[in-house]
Design a protein around this motif. Structure first.
Motif, mmCIF file in Angstrom:
data_model
loop_
_atom_site.group_PDB
_atom_site.id
_atom_site.type_symbol
_atom_site.label_atom_id
_atom_site.label_comp_id
_atom_site.label_asym_id
_atom_site.label_seq_id
_atom_site.Cartn_x
_atom_site.Cartn_y
_atom_site.Cartn_z
ATOM 1 N N ARG A 1 20.557 81.658 -41.672
ATOM 2 C CA ARG A 1 20.372 80.342 -42.289
ATOM 3 C C ARG A 1 21.520 79.407 -41.929
ATOM 4 O O ARG A 1 21.304 78.252 -41.560
ATOM 5 C CB ARG A 1 20.267 80.491 -43.802
ATOM 6 C CG ARG A 1 20.000 79.167 -44.496
ATOM 7 C CD ARG A 1 19.868 79.312 -45.991
ATOM 8 N NE ARG A 1 18.695 80.103 -46.309
ATOM 9 C CZ ARG A 1 18.691 81.116 -47.162
ATOM 10 N NH1 ARG A 1 19.790 81.453 -47.796
ATOM 11 N NH2 ARG A 1 17.596 81.791 -47.412
ATOM 12 N N GLU A 2 22.764 79.901 -42.013
ATOM 13 C CA GLU A 2 23.914 79.075 -41.659
ATOM 14 C C GLU A 2 23.892 78.700 -40.188
ATOM 15 O O GLU A 2 24.215 77.580 -39.809
ATOM 16 C CB GLU A 2 25.205 79.803 -42.007
ATOM 17 C CG GLU A 2 25.456 79.908 -43.490
ATOM 18 C CD GLU A 2 26.642 80.790 -43.823
ATOM 19 O OE1 GLU A 2 27.254 81.350 -42.886
ATOM 20 O OE2 GLU A 2 26.948 80.931 -45.016
ATOM 21 N N ASP A 3 23.503 79.639 -39.324
ATOM 22 C CA ASP A 3 23.473 79.385 -37.887
ATOM 23 C C ASP A 3 22.403 78.355 -37.541
ATOM 24 O O ASP A 3 22.650 77.438 -36.758
ATOM 25 C CB ASP A 3 23.214 80.690 -37.136
ATOM 26 C CG ASP A 3 23.423 80.540 -35.654
ATOM 27 O OD1 ASP A 3 24.477 80.000 -35.276
ATOM 28 O OD2 ASP A 3 22.536 80.962 -34.878
ATOM 29 N N ARG B 1 21.655 85.264 -44.680
ATOM 30 C CA ARG B 1 22.638 84.206 -44.883
ATOM 31 C C ARG B 1 23.215 83.739 -43.545
ATOM 32 O O ARG B 1 23.361 82.550 -43.299
ATOM 33 C CB ARG B 1 23.745 84.701 -45.814
ATOM 34 C CG ARG B 1 24.764 83.635 -46.149
ATOM 35 C CD ARG B 1 25.798 84.055 -47.195
ATOM 36 N NE ARG B 1 26.263 85.409 -47.078
ATOM 37 C CZ ARG B 1 25.986 86.387 -47.956
ATOM 38 N NH1 ARG B 1 25.220 86.137 -48.984
ATOM 39 N NH2 ARG B 1 26.471 87.598 -47.783
ATOM 40 N N PHE B 2 23.513 84.685 -42.644
ATOM 41 C CA PHE B 2 24.049 84.343 -41.325
ATOM 42 C C PHE B 2 23.045 83.506 -40.536
ATOM 43 O O PHE B 2 23.415 82.485 -39.941
ATOM 44 C CB PHE B 2 24.397 85.615 -40.546
ATOM 45 C CG PHE B 2 24.718 85.364 -39.109
ATOM 46 C CD1 PHE B 2 25.927 84.812 -38.743
ATOM 47 C CD2 PHE B 2 23.799 85.670 -38.128
ATOM 48 C CE1 PHE B 2 26.224 84.565 -37.421
ATOM 49 C CE2 PHE B 2 24.071 85.421 -36.796
ATOM 50 C CZ PHE B 2 25.295 84.873 -36.442
ATOM 51 N N LEU C 1 21.097 76.057 -39.565
ATOM 52 C CA LEU C 1 21.487 74.753 -40.108
ATOM 53 C C LEU C 1 22.621 74.121 -39.308
ATOM 54 O O LEU C 1 22.692 72.905 -39.184
ATOM 55 C CB LEU C 1 21.883 74.887 -41.574
ATOM 56 C CG LEU C 1 20.736 75.111 -42.547
ATOM 57 C CD1 LEU C 1 21.267 75.284 -43.955
ATOM 58 C CD2 LEU C 1 19.739 73.979 -42.485
ATOM 59 N N ALA C 2 23.498 74.945 -38.745
ATOM 60 C CA ALA C 2 24.595 74.392 -37.945
ATOM 61 C C ALA C 2 24.088 73.815 -36.634
ATOM 62 O O ALA C 2 24.656 72.864 -36.103
ATOM 63 C CB ALA C 2 25.636 75.477 -37.673
#
Length: 117
Positions: free
Chosen positions: A56-58, A53-54, A60-61
């Motif tokens: 993927r968020e990183d 999850r970390f 995408l950011a």
């Protein structure tokens, strides 16, 4: 009070008499080993889920959802200001792409440079 069959079977092998002490010890060690294995699996799966999850968020950011390349003579300041007024635009950043050379001692490497404002 009657116990379910698996519990009766476990109690039979965990109860020790003089001659079955070794079987009871092996059964206990096997049960403890299985408990530790399952606990380790649960902990690793939880850690990997959080890491996934970390990441993927990183990613995408840091990855732009839309890149607009303007001509060299265009006024980028005005375009960014106008684009930022749209309600669906969350963030605008200018990005610089260039190519260059990296020199380290006698070694020369071709590199791509990407920079954000």
């Amino acid at each position: 009070m009657t116990l379910p069959f698996p519990l009766l079977l476990a109690a039979r092998y965990l109860r020790s008499s003089r001659r079955d002490a070794f079987v009871s010890l092996l059964s206990l060690l096997a049960a403890v080993g299985m408990v530790l294995g399952v606990a380790a699996l649960v902990v690793v799966m939880a850690a990997l889920s959080g890491l996934q999850r970390f990441l993927r968020e990183d990613v995408l950011a840091r990855t732009p959802h839309l890149e607009i390349e303007l001509p060299a003579e265009a006024d980028s300041e005005a375009f960014v200001a106008e684009l930022a007024t749209e309600p669906w635009v969350v963030e605008t950043r200018r990005m610089l792409r260039a190519r260059g050379w990296l020199v380290l001692g006698s070694a020369v490497r071709k590199v791509s440079i990407v920079g954000f404002e």
